[in-house]
Design a protein around this motif. Sequence first.
Motif, PDB file in Angstrom:
ATOM      1  N   ASN A  50       0.906  -1.265   0.024  1.00 20.17           N
ATOM      2  CA  ASN A  50      -0.209   0.113   0.074  1.00 20.17           C
ATOM      3  C   ASN A  50       0.849   1.077   0.215  1.00 20.17           C
ATOM      4  O   ASN A  50       0.349   2.243   0.223  1.00 20.17           O
ATOM      5  CB  ASN A  50      -0.923   0.050   1.078  1.00 20.17           C
ATOM      6  CG  ASN A  50      -0.306  -0.266   2.378  1.00 20.17           C
ATOM      7  OD1 ASN A  50       1.030  -0.309   2.673  1.00 20.17           O
ATOM      8  ND2 ASN A  50      -1.251  -0.340   3.292  1.00 20.17           N
ATOM      9  N   TYR A  51       2.088   0.991  -0.420  1.00 17.28           N
ATOM     10  CA  TYR A  51       3.119   2.195  -0.484  1.00 17.28           C
ATOM     11  C   TYR A  51       3.410   3.112   0.799  1.00 17.28           C
ATOM     12  O   TYR A  51       3.534   4.124   0.653  1.00 17.28           O
ATOM     13  CB  TYR A  51       2.335   3.263  -1.652  1.00 17.28           C
ATOM     14  CG  TYR A  51       3.106   2.887  -2.914  1.00 17.28           C
ATOM     15  CD1 TYR A  51       2.966   1.867  -3.628  1.00 17.28           C
ATOM     16  CD2 TYR A  51       4.156   4.040  -3.497  1.00 17.28           C
ATOM     17  CE1 TYR A  51       3.784   1.687  -4.904  1.00 17.28           C
ATOM     18  CE2 TYR A  51       4.893   3.685  -4.626  1.00 17.28           C
ATOM     19  CZ  TYR A  51       4.720   2.368  -5.463  1.00 17.28           C
ATOM     20  OH  TYR A  51       5.103   2.293  -6.520  1.00 17.28           O
ATOM     21  N   LEU A  52       3.145   2.346   1.951  1.00 15.98           N
ATOM     22  CA  LEU A  52       3.637   3.108   3.042  1.00 15.98           C
ATOM     23  C   LEU A  52       4.985   2.913   3.050  1.00 15.98           C
ATOM     24  O   LEU A  52       5.745   3.863   3.507  1.00 15.98           O
ATOM     25  CB  LEU A  52       3.307   2.211   4.406  1.00 15.98           C
ATOM     26  CG  LEU A  52       1.704   2.256   4.777  1.00 15.98           C
ATOM     27  CD1 LEU A  52       1.505   1.342   6.070  1.00 15.98           C
ATOM     28  CD2 LEU A  52       1.142   3.530   4.958  1.00 15.98           C
ATOM     29  N   ARG A  72      -0.598  12.037  -5.032  1.00 21.10           N
ATOM     30  CA  ARG A  72      -0.625  11.691  -3.654  1.00 21.10           C
ATOM     31  C   ARG A  72      -2.344  11.631  -3.200  1.00 21.10           C
ATOM     32  O   ARG A  72      -2.581  10.602  -2.549  1.00 21.10           O
ATOM     33  CB  ARG A  72      -0.127  12.906  -2.520  1.00 21.10           C
ATOM     34  CG  ARG A  72       1.239  12.405  -2.223  1.00 21.10           C
ATOM     35  CD  ARG A  72       1.778  13.560  -1.019  1.00 21.10           C
ATOM     36  NE  ARG A  72       3.231  13.394  -1.076  1.00 21.10           N
ATOM     37  CZ  ARG A  72       3.993  14.430  -0.956  1.00 21.10           C
ATOM     38  NH1 ARG A  72       3.580  15.432  -0.999  1.00 21.10           N
ATOM     39  NH2 ARG A  72       5.376  13.858  -0.916  1.00 21.10           N
ATOM     40  N   TYR A  76      -4.143   8.235  -1.570  1.00 20.17           N
ATOM     41  CA  TYR A  76      -4.673   8.277  -0.017  1.00 20.17           C
ATOM     42  C   TYR A  76      -6.062   7.484  -0.421  1.00 20.17           C
ATOM     43  O   TYR A  76      -6.489   6.567   0.448  1.00 20.17           O
ATOM     44  CB  TYR A  76      -4.787   9.521   0.214  1.00 20.17           C
ATOM     45  CG  TYR A  76      -3.557  10.324   0.798  1.00 20.17           C
ATOM     46  CD1 TYR A  76      -2.632   9.652   1.358  1.00 20.17           C
ATOM     47  CD2 TYR A  76      -3.555  11.612   0.631  1.00 20.17           C
ATOM     48  CE1 TYR A  76      -1.302  10.368   1.470  1.00 20.17           C
ATOM     49  CE2 TYR A  76      -2.421  12.308   0.983  1.00 20.17           C
ATOM     50  CZ  TYR A  76      -1.231  11.695   1.391  1.00 20.17           C
ATOM     51  OH  TYR A  76      -0.253  12.442   1.721  1.00 20.17           O
ATOM     52  N   ARG A  79      -5.758   3.749  -0.937  1.00 22.80           N
ATOM     53  CA  ARG A  79      -5.395   3.239   0.473  1.00 22.80           C
ATOM     54  C   ARG A  79      -6.790   2.784   1.306  1.00 22.80           C
ATOM     55  O   ARG A  79      -6.707   1.869   2.329  1.00 22.80           O
ATOM     56  CB  ARG A  79      -4.504   3.976   1.504  1.00 22.80           C
ATOM     57  CG  ARG A  79      -3.048   4.176   0.912  1.00 22.80           C
ATOM     58  CD  ARG A  79      -2.135   4.771   1.931  1.00 22.80           C
ATOM     59  NE  ARG A  79      -0.844   4.807   1.641  1.00 22.80           N
ATOM     60  CZ  ARG A  79       0.003   5.744   1.701  1.00 22.80           C
ATOM     61  NH1 ARG A  79      -0.319   6.515   2.578  1.00 22.80           N
ATOM     62  NH2 ARG A  79       1.328   5.770   1.386  1.00 22.80           N
ATOM     63  N   ARG A  80      -7.776   3.927   1.027  1.00 21.53           N
ATOM     64  CA  ARG A  80      -8.965   3.502   1.659  1.00 21.53           C
ATOM     65  C   ARG A  80      -9.572   2.315   1.200  1.00 21.53           C
ATOM     66  O   ARG A  80     -10.643   1.903   1.874  1.00 21.53           O
ATOM     67  CB  ARG A  80      -9.937   4.866   1.534  1.00 21.53           C
ATOM     68  CG  ARG A  80      -9.356   6.001   2.400  1.00 21.53           C
ATOM     69  CD  ARG A  80      -9.873   7.169   2.000  1.00 21.53           C
ATOM     70  NE  ARG A  80      -9.149   8.325   2.803  1.00 21.53           N
ATOM     71  CZ  ARG A  80      -9.293   9.585   2.768  1.00 21.53           C
ATOM     72  NH1 ARG A  80     -10.375  10.255   2.129  1.00 21.53           N
ATOM     73  NH2 ARG A  80      -8.535  10.454   3.443  1.00 21.53           N
ATOM     74  N   PRO A 104     -11.408   5.847  10.733  1.00 16.79           N
ATOM     75  CA  PRO A 104     -11.175   5.727   8.841  1.00 16.79           C
ATOM     76  C   PRO A 104     -12.378   6.251   8.280  1.00 16.79           C
ATOM     77  O   PRO A 104     -12.194   7.083   7.278  1.00 16.79           O
ATOM     78  CB  PRO A 104     -11.185   4.366   8.522  1.00 16.79           C
ATOM     79  CG  PRO A 104     -11.759   3.560   9.785  1.00 16.79           C
ATOM     80  CD  PRO A 104     -11.469   4.262  10.816  1.00 16.79           C
ATOM     81  N   ILE A 107     -12.411  10.427   8.802  1.00 17.82           N
ATOM     82  CA  ILE A 107     -10.983  10.901   7.883  1.00 17.82           C
ATOM     83  C   ILE A 107     -11.419  10.923   6.474  1.00 17.82           C
ATOM     84  O   ILE A 107     -11.019  11.685   5.497  1.00 17.82           O
ATOM     85  CB  ILE A 107      -9.501  10.402   7.871  1.00 17.82           C
ATOM     86  CG1 ILE A 107      -9.582   9.104   7.661  1.00 17.82           C
ATOM     87  CG2 ILE A 107      -9.117  10.760   9.256  1.00 17.82           C
ATOM     88  CD1 ILE A 107      -8.059   8.361   7.654  1.00 17.82           C
ATOM     89  N   SER A 108     -12.359  10.086   5.899  1.00 20.57           N
ATOM     90  CA  SER A 108     -12.873  10.070   4.644  1.00 20.57           C
ATOM     91  C   SER A 108     -14.061  10.714   4.546  1.00 20.57           C
ATOM     92  O   SER A 108     -15.145  10.786   3.617  1.00 20.57           O
ATOM     93  CB  SER A 108     -13.391   8.630   4.307  1.00 20.57           C
ATOM     94  OG  SER A 108     -12.084   7.666   4.391  1.00 20.57           O
TER      95      SER A 108
END
Lengths: 281, 219
Positions: A50-52, A72, A76, A79-80, A104, A107-108
């Motif tokens: 997940n590209y962390l 970016r 994001y 990732r959700r 989560p 933040i969405s």
Amino acid sequence: MILELRGLTKRFGQGEAVLEDVSLRINEGEIFGLIGKSGAGKSTLARCVNYLEEPSGGEVVFAGRELGKLPRGELYEARRSMGMVFQQFNLLMQRSVIGNVCFPMEISGWKRRAARSRALELLETVGLSDKADEYPATLSGGQRQRVAIARAIALSPRILLCDEATSALDPETTRGILALLRELNQRLGITILVITHEMLVVESICHRVAILDHSRVVEVGEVGEVFERPKTDAAKALVAGDGQAERARKIMRAIESYLDNAGLSELSAEEALRRAGIPID
Amino acid sequence: MPASQLIDLLLDGMRETLYMTLWSTALAYLLGLPMGVLMVVSDKEGLRPMRWLNAALGAFINLARSVPFLILLIAVIPLTRAVVGRIVGSTATIVPLTLSAAPFIARLVESSLKEVDAGVVQAARSMGATPTQIIWKVLLAEARPSLLLGAAIAVTTILGYSAMAGFVGGGGLGDIAIRYGYYRYQRDTMLWTVALLVIVVQLFQEAGARAAKGIDRRL
């Protein structure tokens, strides 16, 4: 196919590669296991998915989109759709259980009320409805991991990444968590990528498995196939090592049941051996 | 000095001290909190590593912290005059107090935020949280108890500095201690002043520690 890794490589600084040319294809709806000894590069792989962690080379294609090419904001977003569960649970300690599950969604941009009612459903799914207003500090490890799972699936992700999700738990609790993961897979059809060093985990819930050894994937296939007829040395070592562990467990159990019959049920096998002057190590 | 007069004097001093201390703390947080956040965010392990910015800001903070307060107080007189219009009295003292406390607070904030478990930040990132969301909802939120404890340290330190400002006509309890105790040899007045300062510091520290414990949801 939901997730494809193409020639993934990762090195930190100038050092040796932690991942070397890793290619995997994970199908929609399956539980895919990735097993390897510690230091094989498993956790790095989990974070590259997940590209962390940004891979040094290769591609991650998730739901038809190459993550490395996304700006970016879209990363994001992507990732959700990928939930993640960690060995150490990583709950927000200053938030209540329901606050964690709401996070989560918050933040969405979910509405507070909608998030709360979804969170309550999720807590029901993981069997923690009665703990909604408690704080993580008061929960056991297994309960914390259930909260983390509820949080990870809150946005109905298409894949759930489990990075050593049961490694901090005792065998009993591990079984409960694995049963929950299997249930989520069957009921919601969610794809699960299980990263672990435990054979038991792969055996009990995975459909297919890949073996990671010294930064490379050395074997991929159906779980039964790979474990019954391991082709590579790494796979053989894993299976053999596990066979030995299994044998040791059986011996301990046999000793304990013998002690039980002898009316010494309060003695553990270890203790009995110690008293008999037989060193275990 | 008659008791009633002494009490009035001390009450006035107390009021001025609290006025200076609380305003300076608030303003210093306005400057220091963003600086502390920026230090953590730009760190090489941070959300947006920015090596040069981090090094420059760190050096600036160290530099500002190494200037003795009394020197700073005199050095910023032109600024104080420009902002407040005068250079003595408790309002004027707020300017140097704020400037000297801000970098200290930046360090306090930085260390509080660094206590936040990196795994939790990683979990938030895995959920698609933006850096701004992580700063507000993870770093600052999870560090609340530690930040509060830091605030108690900040208030008490600033209180000590405000007493020092009494030397140059800064007002407050420190001023009284200097004028009556030092210049006029009224030892009892000075002792009362010092006793009050000790009590106020104890109160702030204790209240901060209790509040921090009270809001902490870890066991």
